[in-house]
Design an enzyme around this catalytic site. Structure first.
Site, PDB file in Angstrom:
ATOM      1  N   ARG A 112     -31.585  32.941 -12.407  1.00  0.00           N
ATOM      2  CA  ARG A 112     -30.444  33.545 -13.091  1.00  0.00           C
ATOM      3  C   ARG A 112     -30.870  34.709 -13.972  1.00  0.00           C
ATOM      4  NH1 ARG A 112     -26.262  29.936 -13.535  1.00  0.00           N
ATOM      5  NH2 ARG A 112     -25.139  31.807 -14.093  1.00  0.00           N
ATOM      6  N   HIS A 160       2.181  16.060 -28.872  1.00  0.00           N
ATOM      7  CA  HIS A 160       0.982  16.417 -28.108  1.00  0.00           C
ATOM      8  C   HIS A 160       0.429  15.258 -27.301  1.00  0.00           C
ATOM      9  CE1 HIS A 160       1.285  20.085 -30.242  1.00  0.00           C
ATOM     10  NE2 HIS A 160       0.963  19.564 -31.402  1.00  0.00           N
ATOM     11  N   PRO A 199     -14.510  18.719 -26.836  1.00  0.00           N
ATOM     12  CA  PRO A 199     -15.370  17.631 -26.424  1.00  0.00           C
ATOM     13  C   PRO A 199     -16.452  18.134 -25.497  1.00  0.00           C
ATOM     14  CG  PRO A 199     -13.073  17.335 -25.750  1.00  0.00           C
ATOM     15  CD  PRO A 199     -13.304  18.762 -26.039  1.00  0.00           C
ATOM     16  N   GLU A 200     -17.666  17.977 -25.936  1.00  0.00           N
ATOM     17  CA  GLU A 200     -18.804  18.233 -25.074  1.00  0.00           C
ATOM     18  C   GLU A 200     -19.287  16.862 -24.604  1.00  0.00           C
ATOM     19  OE1 GLU A 200     -21.483  21.159 -26.797  1.00  0.00           O
ATOM     20  OE2 GLU A 200     -19.878  21.869 -28.093  1.00  0.00           O
ATOM     21  N   ARG A 239      -3.663  21.719 -26.977  1.00  0.00           N
ATOM     22  CA  ARG A 239      -3.736  22.953 -26.185  1.00  0.00           C
ATOM     23  C   ARG A 239      -3.493  22.735 -24.700  1.00  0.00           C
ATOM     24  NH1 ARG A 239      -8.853  26.334 -28.206  1.00  0.00           N
ATOM     25  NH2 ARG A 239      -7.876  27.939 -26.928  1.00  0.00           N
TER      26      ARG A 239
END
Length: 271
Positions: free
Chosen positions: A151, A89, A2-3, A107
């Site tokens: 950066r 799960h 999920p973004e 997971r």
DNA sequence: AAGTGGACCTGCTAGC
DNA sequence: TGCTAGCAGGTCCACT
């Protein structure tokens, strides 16, 4: 998995239905990324407020504090009438008068954590380092350019880090760089202002489009109604190594940056 | 301080 | 058919 789009689609799919409901039960399954941070019974009899999102986190306000939720890599939330027998799960159930909010996460990189408020305690700690929201009007080319200039990592890694702008994970970072015509290996501090303008615009556009079509379902993402997303069908590069670029006819490549796969077109994405 | 690599955990797929 | 290695949407932490 999920973004930002998947988290937002999830939020939209249950926020209105859970608001005002009262907690009548809590079931905790296997451990998630972080401990719940309170006794499950302490949540009982509290009323759920308006669910909000910050980056890829959801904040579920209660009468006393609230729950910070994250879907990790493989998490999804269902709300309503869930199977009375939890699956292997299903690791967290919030039973309410309006239905059950259930986190399923094979997971277990996801999390449900109680915090005294979204601005203090654990929530503050987790949210503190997050960059600006992509739909915040203050996020524009100037903002992005200034942040990238500080950066030296590749622009792809800078976007994934989430400290400059939140929400673009691996799929949408790849897609945004593709649409902006920028090679993901380009050093952040070499991105010109005009390219930063374009990149900021496409990041917003890609994420907004993904929310519109229900997010991306690569394998197991579902919103709280159980609906799959459709953005993966219109991805230009993600997961398409070896295929032909729809824009220039070049070949889509897969490389690894910071341990994550990057997909890009060697023909039309330039350093 | 910023950058890097490994850790967390399970399931699926491609390849032998 | 069956095993194994490799890969997966995200963070966090220790180390240089």
């Amino acid at each position: 998995m999920p973004e930002l789009p998947e988290v937002e689609v999830t939020r939209l799919s249950f926020a209105a239905r859970i608001e005002g409901a009262r907690v009548t039960g809590v079931r905790v399954g296997k451990p998630l990324r972080w401990p719940l941070g309170c006794a499950p019974e302490a949540l009982l009899a509290q009323t759920v407020g308006a669910v909000t999102r910050r980056g890829k986190y959801l904040w579920l306000p209660l009468d006393r504090g609230g729950l910070l939720m994250h879907l990790g890599m493989s998490g999804s939330l269902a709300f309503g009438d869930v199977d009375p027998v939890p699956g292997p799960h299903d690791h967290f159930d919030l039973v309410t008068t309006g239905g059950t909010l259930r986190l399923t996460d094979p997971r277990r990189f996801g999390a449900v954590v109680w915090s005294p408020s979204s601005e203090t305690g654990v929530a503050a700690k987790r949210l503190a380092r997050l960059g600006i929201e992509p739909f915040d009007p203050r996020f524009d080319g100037a903002h992005l350019h200034a942040a990238l200039r500080r950066r030296k990592v590749s622009v792809k890694q800078a976007l994934l880090g989430g400290e400059i702008v939140v929400g673009a994970g691996n799929i949408y970072a790849c897609e945004a760089l593709y649409q902006a015509g920028i090679d993901p290996r380009t050093r952040s501090d070499r991105i010109s202002r005009p390219r930063a303008d374009r990149l900021a615009a496409v990041i917003r556009a890609v994420l907004a489009r993904a929310v519109d079509v229900g997010g991306s379902t690569l394998r197991d993402f579902r919103d709280a109604h159980g609906n799959a997303g459709a953005f993966q069908l219109e991805a230009g590069v993600y997961g398409r190594a070896g295929t032909t670029c729809q824009r220039c006819g070049g070949t889509i490549r897969r490389i690894v940056q910071g341990g994550r796969a990057s997909y890009f077109c060697a023909g039309c994405q330039r350093r």
